[in-house]
Design an enzyme around this catalytic site. Structure first.
Site, mmCIF file in Angstrom:
data_model
loop_
_atom_site.group_PDB
_atom_site.id
_atom_site.type_symbol
_atom_site.label_atom_id
_atom_site.label_comp_id
_atom_site.label_asym_id
_atom_site.label_seq_id
_atom_site.Cartn_x
_atom_site.Cartn_y
_atom_site.Cartn_z
ATOM 1 N N ALA A 20 52.782 36.096 -24.092
ATOM 2 C CA ALA A 20 51.444 35.845 -24.632
ATOM 3 C C ALA A 20 51.375 36.239 -26.101
ATOM 4 O O ALA A 20 52.216 36.989 -26.600
ATOM 5 C CB ALA A 20 50.410 36.623 -23.828
ATOM 6 N N GLY A 37 54.064 35.195 -19.986
ATOM 7 C CA GLY A 37 53.385 33.920 -19.840
ATOM 8 C C GLY A 37 54.333 32.740 -19.929
ATOM 9 O O GLY A 37 54.091 31.690 -19.335
ATOM 10 N N GLU A 41 55.769 32.382 -16.528
ATOM 11 C CA GLU A 41 54.707 31.839 -15.672
ATOM 12 C C GLU A 41 54.500 30.346 -15.919
ATOM 13 O O GLU A 41 54.329 29.567 -14.981
ATOM 14 C CB GLU A 41 53.406 32.613 -15.918
ATOM 15 C CG GLU A 41 53.469 34.038 -15.380
ATOM 16 C CD GLU A 41 52.284 34.891 -15.800
ATOM 17 O OE1 GLU A 41 51.735 35.607 -14.946
ATOM 18 O OE2 GLU A 41 51.906 34.848 -16.998
ATOM 19 N N GLU A 87 55.378 42.494 -18.498
ATOM 20 C CA GLU A 87 54.017 42.943 -18.832
ATOM 21 C C GLU A 87 53.801 44.434 -18.615
ATOM 22 O O GLU A 87 53.037 45.077 -19.338
ATOM 23 C CB GLU A 87 52.981 42.148 -18.021
ATOM 24 C CG GLU A 87 52.797 40.697 -18.453
ATOM 25 C CD GLU A 87 53.740 39.739 -17.751
ATOM 26 O OE1 GLU A 87 53.504 38.518 -17.825
ATOM 27 O OE2 GLU A 87 54.729 40.207 -17.135
#
Length: 272
Positions: free
Chosen positions: A79, A123, A126, A146
């Site tokens: 992210a 992310g 993901e 994370e």
């Protein structure tokens, strides 16, 4: 400050279309993450641009496969922390921070491949798992780090990773934040195929073109059937598969496929 943050994310996200390159060839729609930072940090506006590019190809009847790629350095390394560090519980929950864009990519009906070179972390991992197939170069690295920055995966990381590689391996990845090599990712089922760096581009194109050359309605039905297995129980999956199988008999491509097989020729798909 809090209200202005919420207002920004709810109403004024700038879709960063300049960070996405898209083109098509041989029935394949290519979407390249092309952030000015080669690590492709995923901000809210960047995700919306990726969503728009994939949805545009999903609506294009000439496209039979979509490929999502990044840079040589990273598919996406996580992210955009410069954006995220400004947020708090109220702003992320009330602005539906994850729902914006992230939830739309798995709804794409056209088969979609994640082509991964370099890092696919947080992310980025993901996003790759939201695709139907992950094809990786041997230098690819996957992970959900994370926990090392005071968070946990929030866009399906704990759920899709567990379904892909099992509870124990997913728990290890999520709790340590350690990266998973391309070969390990293939061995545990996260990645479909790994290719040497000098073979990766050609192999990725060949797989995408092969999928794109199939009957488009049949490919979408097949994708839907596999996703039911991924998302629900065996009983529900078998019931859904049977219904989807019966529906193929209403397609002209079903007749064409059967006739082509009996006549020992390649089918000439009508895509209807």
């Amino acid at each position: 400050i809090e209200k202005s943050l919420m207002g920004f994310f709810m109403n004024n996200i700038v879709v960063k279309t300049e960070w996405v390159k898209s083109w098509s060839e041989n029935g394949v729609g290519w979407v390249q993450l092309n952030h000015e930072n080669k690590l492709n940090p995923l901000s809210a506006g960047f995700i919306l641009a990726i969503k728009e590019a994939t949805e545009k190809f999903d609506r294009d009847t000439s496209i039979g496969c979509i490929v999502l790629t990044g840079s040589d350095k990273a598919f996406a390394a996580g992210a955009d922390l410069k954006e995220m560090v400004k947020l708090n519980y109220s702003s992320v929950s009330e602005s539906r921070y994850i729902e914006n864009g992230w939830l739309d990519i798995p709804k794409i009906q056209t088969p979609i491949i994640a082509g991964v070179k370099g890092y696919a972390l947080g992310g980025g991992c993901e996003l790759a798992m939201m695709c139907d197939i992950i094809i990786a170069s041997e230098n690819a690295k996957f992970g959900q780090p994370e926990i090392n920055i005071g968070a946990i995966p929030g866009a399906g990381g704990t759920q899709r990773l567990t379904r892909s590689i099992g509870k124990s391996k997913a728990m290890l990845a999520v709790l340590t934040g350690d990266m998973i090599s391309a070969n390990d990712a293939e061995n545990c089922g996260l990645v479909a195929k790994v290719f040497k760096d000098n073979e990766y581009e050609i192999a990725l194109k060949e797989i995408a073109i092969k999928i794109a050359s199939q009957s488009k309605p049949l490919a979408k039905l097949a994708k839907q059937a596999v996703n039911v297995a991924y998302e629900t129980t065996l009983e529900e999956g078998v019931r859904s598969e049977r219904s989807l199988f019966y529906s193929t008999f209403a397609l002209e491509d079903h007749v064409e496929g059967m006739e082509a097989f009996s006549e020992k020729r390649k089918p000439n798909w009508k895509n209807k």
